[in-house]
Write an enzyme that holds these catalytic residues in place. Structure first.
Site, PDB file in Angstrom:
ATOM      1  N   GLY A 218     105.053 -14.619 -32.588  1.00 26.59           N
ATOM      2  CA  GLY A 218     104.031 -15.546 -32.111  1.00 26.59           C
ATOM      3  C   GLY A 218     104.026 -15.853 -30.634  1.00 26.59           C
ATOM      4  O   GLY A 218     103.694 -16.964 -30.236  1.00 26.59           O
ATOM      5  N   GLU A 260     106.664 -20.792 -37.384  1.00 26.02           N
ATOM      6  CA  GLU A 260     105.278 -21.073 -37.782  1.00 26.02           C
ATOM      7  C   GLU A 260     104.348 -19.917 -37.476  1.00 26.02           C
ATOM      8  O   GLU A 260     103.350 -19.692 -38.184  1.00 26.02           O
ATOM      9  CB  GLU A 260     104.791 -22.363 -37.113  1.00 26.02           C
ATOM     10  CG  GLU A 260     104.179 -22.237 -35.735  1.00 26.02           C
ATOM     11  CD  GLU A 260     105.146 -21.756 -34.657  1.00 26.02           C
ATOM     12  OE1 GLU A 260     104.685 -21.093 -33.722  1.00 26.02           O
ATOM     13  OE2 GLU A 260     106.343 -22.051 -34.752  1.00 26.02           O
ATOM     14  N   ASP A 261     104.641 -19.140 -36.432  1.00 24.57           N
ATOM     15  CA  ASP A 261     103.797 -18.008 -36.060  1.00 24.57           C
ATOM     16  C   ASP A 261     103.761 -16.960 -37.168  1.00 24.57           C
ATOM     17  O   ASP A 261     102.683 -16.492 -37.563  1.00 24.57           O
ATOM     18  CB  ASP A 261     104.294 -17.387 -34.750  1.00 24.57           C
ATOM     19  CG  ASP A 261     105.817 -17.220 -34.722  1.00 24.57           C
ATOM     20  OD1 ASP A 261     106.460 -17.345 -35.784  1.00 24.57           O
ATOM     21  OD2 ASP A 261     106.357 -16.954 -33.636  1.00 24.57           O
ATOM     22  N   ASN A 262     104.943 -16.616 -37.681  1.00 26.21           N
ATOM     23  CA  ASN A 262     105.004 -15.630 -38.756  1.00 26.21           C
ATOM     24  C   ASN A 262     104.347 -16.140 -40.028  1.00 26.21           C
ATOM     25  O   ASN A 262     103.681 -15.389 -40.743  1.00 26.21           O
ATOM     26  CB  ASN A 262     106.469 -15.253 -39.027  1.00 26.21           C
ATOM     27  CG  ASN A 262     106.612 -14.084 -39.967  1.00 26.21           C
ATOM     28  OD1 ASN A 262     106.560 -14.237 -41.180  1.00 26.21           O
ATOM     29  ND2 ASN A 262     106.785 -12.891 -39.415  1.00 26.21           N
ATOM     30  N   ALA A 265     100.510 -16.009 -39.722  1.00 26.78           N
ATOM     31  CA  ALA A 265     100.062 -14.631 -39.912  1.00 26.78           C
ATOM     32  C   ALA A 265     100.130 -14.230 -41.382  1.00 26.78           C
ATOM     33  O   ALA A 265      99.192 -13.608 -41.911  1.00 26.78           O
ATOM     34  CB  ALA A 265     100.912 -13.691 -39.060  1.00 26.78           C
TER      35      ALA A 265
END
Length: 432
Positions: A218, A260-262, A265
């Site tokens: 991210g 949180e980015d993963n 996605a």
């Protein structure tokens, strides 16, 4: 055929598969990153609006140049929302200087976090997320700089007709492969640079080309707020907008995850059955003072998070590393064909390193500088030697330290805070 012979054949098959993946990543790096065409959206009167969200905390390495790279995007319709949790944050001086330098850029500062979970980046971004004027959001970390044409090329991919994609599914998220730039002459920073710009990039590109599962870092991601409002992090298919989602949704739903980015996605992939894509741009990751110990604990942190999200892939990870994979292959070749392990190791390391250097050249646009070549090779070897010990240290623990705070990693990668860790050095390369 005896059991040992069968294992030797399996070992060679595994080694061949790894080389196939590595060469695929190398090939994609050559095709995608050695030719970066200009997007027509750079000058289009009908370019969709984009809100650029940059969360800040403190004076990161290269902060002025990192932030200015978003002010100078060659794109006709964007705003910049810069988020800080506290009004006395040192980064504000840099931000105000940039706003004064670029008066024609629509940029503003949003001060004050909104606590929706334990993840400080999500808390910092929540108000900007809600107040953004446009549906397309570009969330980019404070330690990242990008080329001027990055936004135009990324929006071009995000807006592409699904019929142009191999999967025939709409792209919901565009991300950029991290490319590390070490600004300090520290061993940990050099090792991190060698890792991100070779093996990590090679595998990241290959996995995203095969695209059988979500795999996103991210550092720099574009997605639509309207899509994010339809997911809640459960990773269960969304059967229709007429069915209300349980619990939080949108960005707030990911405040309980450290990665949180993963998770964002993965939610777009699994809940909406949409896909991701990479542009031909890199997210240039400025690395500050990072000791070797900092590097080790950084890698430990993310292995411990990943094992609660994708356990099988995490357990398989050490078998994909150069030294472990080559040991398996060497033993197999010695048993089956009586080939000298030392001869094989020499050929293996030379070719593996050559491929990694080729990936670096594709992403950087130039070879490893001659004056830094031996230093880079040394850092590369240190990284390879540390891969298995770091994995063994990480796999048997669940506690991580991130930005001076201790967290307990739980099921599905969720975390809970277990208190501050004042002695932790937080002045290295930051993950917001």
């Amino acid at each position: 055929m005896g059991v040992v012979a069968v294992l030797a054949v399996v070992g060679l098959a595994w080694y061949t598969l790894l080389w196939s993946i590595g060469l695929l990543g190398c090939r994609i790096a050559r095709i995608r990153y050695r030719n970066r065409p200009r997007s027509p959206l750079a000058t289009s009167l009908h370019a969709p609006g984009v809100s650029i969200l940059r969360p800040l905390k403190g004076l990161d390495t290269n902060l002025y140049e990192n932030l200015e790279s978003t002010f100078t995007q060659e794109y006709p319709n964007f705003e910049i929302l810069i988020s800080v949790a506290h009004r006395n944050d040192q980064a504000l001086t840099v931000v105000r200087d940039l706003i004064a330098k670029h008066p024609y850029v629509n940029a503003r500062i949003i001060i004050g976090e909104e606590v929706v979970g334990v993840n400080p980046k999500v808390n910092n971004l929540t108000r900007s997320y809600r107040e953004a004027a446009h549906d397309i959001l570009w969330v980019i970390d404070s330690n990242i700089s990008v080329a001027p044409s990055t936004l135009a090329r990324s929006v071009d991919i995000l807006s592409r007709d699904p019929s142009q994609n191999l999967s025939r599914k709409r792209v919901a998220l565009v991300h950029h492969v991290p490319f590390a730039v070490a600004h300090e002459d520290c061993l940990g920073a050099k090792v991190e640079e060698a890792f991100l710009n070779t093996n990590h990039a090679k595998m990241y590109l290959a996995i995203n080309t095969v695209a059988i599962e979500s795999c996103v870092v991210g550092k720099s991601n574009l997605y639509r707020r309207s899509d994010l409002e339809r997911v809640n992090g459960s990773l269960k298919p969304n059967k229709g907008e007429e069915e209300p989602l349980a619990g939080k949704r949108g960005l707030a739903a990911f405040g309980s995850f450290l990665a949180e980015d993963n998770m964002i996605a993965s939610a777009l992939w699994h809940e909406l059955d949409l896909r991701h894509d990479l542009s031909c741009d890199t997210a240039n990751n400025a690395i500050g003072r990072m000791s070797l110990v900092d590097y080790i604990w950084r890698r430990v942190r993310w292995i411990r998070v990943r094992k609660h999200m994708i356990l099988a892939a995490t357990i398989a990870e050490p078998f994909t590393e150069s030294f472990v994979a080559s040991t398996i292959a060497a033993a197999s070749l010695w048993h089956l064909f009586d080939i000298s392990p030392w001869l094989f190791f020499s050929v293996h390391l030379a070719t593996w390193l050559w491929v990694d250097f080729d990936v670096y050249e594709s992403l950087a646009g130039h070879p490893v500088p001659r004056e830094k070549r031996w230093q880079f090779i040394s850092a590369w070897f240190i990284r390879e030697l540390l891969a298995l010990p770091i994995f063994l240290l990480a796999i048997f623990g669940n506690e991580v330290v991130w930005r001076g705070e201790r967290y307990q990693v739980m099921k599905a990668g969720q975390v809970k805070s277990t208190g501050q860790c004042p002695q932790q050095n937080t002045n290295t390369s930051r993950d917001h």
